[in-house]
Design an enzyme around this catalytic site. Structure first.
Site, PDB file in Angstrom:
ATOM      1  N   GLU A 217       0.034   1.838  -2.350  1.00  0.00           N
ATOM      2  CA  GLU A 217       1.198   2.719  -2.490  1.00  0.00           C
ATOM      3  C   GLU A 217       1.199   3.791  -1.394  1.00  0.00           C
ATOM      4  O   GLU A 217       2.247   4.131  -0.841  1.00  0.00           O
ATOM      5  CB  GLU A 217       1.185   3.369  -3.862  1.00  0.00           C
ATOM      6  CG  GLU A 217       2.339   4.333  -4.128  1.00  0.00           C
ATOM      7  CD  GLU A 217       1.883   5.553  -4.889  1.00  0.00           C
ATOM      8  OE1 GLU A 217       2.224   6.666  -4.450  1.00  0.00           O
ATOM      9  OE2 GLU A 217       1.193   5.395  -5.902  1.00  0.00           O
ATOM     10  N   HIS A 218       0.024   4.317  -1.077  1.00  0.00           N
ATOM     11  CA  HIS A 218      -0.085   5.268   0.024  1.00  0.00           C
ATOM     12  C   HIS A 218       0.070   4.574   1.374  1.00  0.00           C
ATOM     13  O   HIS A 218       0.754   5.072   2.276  1.00  0.00           O
ATOM     14  CB  HIS A 218      -1.454   5.955  -0.018  1.00  0.00           C
ATOM     15  CG  HIS A 218      -1.546   7.106  -0.953  1.00  0.00           C
ATOM     16  ND1 HIS A 218      -1.822   8.387  -0.533  1.00  0.00           N
ATOM     17  CD2 HIS A 218      -1.409   7.191  -2.297  1.00  0.00           C
ATOM     18  CE1 HIS A 218      -1.854   9.206  -1.572  1.00  0.00           C
ATOM     19  NE2 HIS A 218      -1.611   8.491  -2.660  1.00  0.00           N
TER      20      HIS A 218
ATOM     21  N   HIS B 285      -2.892   1.882  -6.032  1.00  0.00           N
ATOM     22  CA  HIS B 285      -2.582   3.243  -5.584  1.00  0.00           C
ATOM     23  C   HIS B 285      -2.816   3.376  -4.087  1.00  0.00           C
ATOM     24  O   HIS B 285      -2.040   4.028  -3.372  1.00  0.00           O
ATOM     25  CB  HIS B 285      -3.453   4.227  -6.364  1.00  0.00           C
ATOM     26  CG  HIS B 285      -3.355   5.631  -5.886  1.00  0.00           C
ATOM     27  ND1 HIS B 285      -4.424   6.311  -5.379  1.00  0.00           N
ATOM     28  CD2 HIS B 285      -2.306   6.492  -5.841  1.00  0.00           C
ATOM     29  CE1 HIS B 285      -4.051   7.537  -5.028  1.00  0.00           C
ATOM     30  NE2 HIS B 285      -2.777   7.664  -5.303  1.00  0.00           N
TER      31      HIS B 285
ATOM     32  N   GLU C  61      -7.834  13.758  -2.884  1.00  0.00           N
ATOM     33  CA  GLU C  61      -7.035  13.768  -4.118  1.00  0.00           C
ATOM     34  C   GLU C  61      -7.939  13.672  -5.348  1.00  0.00           C
ATOM     35  O   GLU C  61      -7.715  14.358  -6.364  1.00  0.00           O
ATOM     36  CB  GLU C  61      -6.056  12.605  -4.090  1.00  0.00           C
ATOM     37  CG  GLU C  61      -5.215  12.450  -5.329  1.00  0.00           C
ATOM     38  CD  GLU C  61      -4.340  11.212  -5.281  1.00  0.00           C
ATOM     39  OE1 GLU C  61      -3.792  10.854  -6.332  1.00  0.00           O
ATOM     40  OE2 GLU C  61      -4.202  10.610  -4.197  1.00  0.00           O
TER      41      GLU C  61
END
Length: 455
Positions: free
Chosen positions: A80-81, A77, A157
């Site tokens: 991915e960012h 993740h 987040e």
């Protein structure tokens, strides 16, 4: 709410039934599909859609949170960012401007068993869109200052998830349902793990994960297969990432043990209480997945479903209630989710369990079965109008099944489901000893034991 996804602009965390998504992501007729596998293992797939002026192109990775070592939880993740934060040729602002100029439909997501990036553009912009995606995924800079900034974004987040009761419940339930297993870890990682991700760690994992044989390039719309193959060869040919050392393919792929937790977490200050009832479910490749999906739809897949009608429409006990299955490569989880006032928790739990007992003891009437079939088949056929959906199926079916399933094949499987098939699934999955439960909210005085989950 099935507890297996993350959700924000960069992550999927949805209540969608993973098998429903598979049904929606069906292929066009075989003669329109092209497939090429390069010598280095890179797979290129296309689905030509005559009469459209758009194309969706994407790059999918056969790796996700399940393939991470415990100390690297959240790295997929994080990457991915991070690929949006600049490459050797483009700054983060360049990427944002170019994405907007091309149409602004650049999406990315991380799941437990795959990661994906896709972009929908007009057909004349395919070269530019593919070059942007290939540059981001193939040549990210992972500048330390950008990584430090993105760490803070991801930690925020995580806090947002904690402030969203249904998502937080799904996360703590996952941890209890899959203890000491990657499927039980949060896709976004933890503050402790993410805080360690620097240039060296991120670059090393990217080099090992984003090797050609782990990549699937797929496009649907007004696209020529040979043109996409040429683009892919230029970007990810034999010289791409030739120093890559594969992540251990066995990492995280041990089958999780069956655990049936009963978890009640009291959290004051919430107006509603949130609950999950869960059980084992067929995995993503099981022949029973068609019957299981149909059964889940009947129980809680829409506004005519049994749970919706019983709990919301007839009694007004909840605004949000539903059911679905989450399917992984080797296991699955069925879950019922409801959000209700604390004083209604007992009644909602009892009504939900009554519906599970009913399908385990009685055959589904043919009229109700046909309604569920019609719903699924209509969704499949309507999904064929979307290039984004059709590009997604090319990648997903390659990664999960290693082969294609046409709409006609899937519709035939759905049409063949019988009441006896669903009864068999219900009897196998809804068993007292394997039922699980989780609740979150101001639930003082609310108690659950195994007897209340008895089938």
């Amino acid at each position: 709410m099935p507890p297996n996804f993350a959700r924000d602009t960069m992550v999927i965390r949805s209540a969608d039934d993973i098998f429903v998504k598979e049904l929606l992501l069906q292929l066009a007729p075989t003669e329109q599909v092209g497939q090429t596998r390069l010598d280095n293992g890179l797979t290129i797939l296309t689905d030509f859609m005559p009469g459209v002026r758009s194309v969706t192109v994407g790059i999918w990775l056969r790796r996700g949170a399940r393939h991470e070592a415990p100390e690297l939880n959240g790295i997929c993740h994080f990457i991915e960012h991070a690929v949006f934060k600049g490459t050797r040729r483009r700054s983060a602002l360049d990427i944002a401007i170019e994405s907007d100029r091309l149409g602004g439909h650049l999406d990315a997501f991380t799941m437990h068993e795959m990661t994906g990036f896709s972009m929908k553009v007009i057909d004349s912009a395919l070269d530019q869109a593919f070059d942007l995606l290939a540059d981001m995924l193939g040549q990210p800079s992972f500048a330390q200052t950008e990584l430090e900034r993105e760490r803070r974004v991801i930690i925020e987040e995580m806090k947002m998830v904690e402030d969203t009761p249904d998502e937080y419940l799904a996360e703590i339930f996952n941890a209890a349902y899959f203890p000491d297993h990657p499927l039980g870890r949060p896709i976004e990682g933890t503050e402790k793990t993410v805080s360690q991700f620097d240039h060296r760690i991120t670059t090393d994992f990217h080099r090992r994960a984003y090797s050609p044989r782990n990549l699937v390039i797929a496009a649907a719309g007004n696209v020529r297969h040979d043109e996409l193959v040429a683009m892919a060869e230029r970007a990810f040919g034999d010289s791409f990432n030739d120093q890559a050392s594969e992540i251990d393919e066995a990492q995280g792929m041990d089958r999780p043990e069956n655990v049936s937790p009963i978890l009640v977490e009291r959290k004051k200050g919430l107006e509603q209480s949130h609950m999950l009832i869960a059980s084992p479910w067929p995995d993503a490749t099981s022949p029973d997945r068609y019957a299981a999906n149909t059964l889940a739809n009947i129980l809680g897949g829409g506004t005519s479903s049994r749970l919706w009608q019983s709990i919301r429409e007839e009694r007004g006990l909840a605004y949000s209630v539903g059911a679905g299955g989450s399917a992984y490569l080797d296991t699955g989880v069925f879950s019922i989710y409801a959000g209700t006032s604390p004083e209604h928790m007992d009644q909602v739990l009892d009504l939900s369990m009554a519906e599970l007992r009913r399908v385990a003891r009685e055959d589904i009437p043919e009229v109700e079965l046909q309604l569920a079939k019609d719903q699924s088949i209509a969704s499949i056929l309507l999904s064929l109008e979307s290039s984004s959906t059709r590009a997604g199926v090319l990648a997903r079916q390659e990664i999960v099944h290693g082969k294609r399933h046409t709409p006609d094949e899937t519709i035939a499987r759905i049409s063949a489901v019988t009441p006896a098939d669903m009864r068999r699934v219900a009897e196998a999955c809804f068993v007292t000893d394997v039922m699980a439960f989780a609740a979150l909210g101001d639930v003082n005085g609310f108690n659950v034991d195994r007897s209340r989950l008895a089938i």
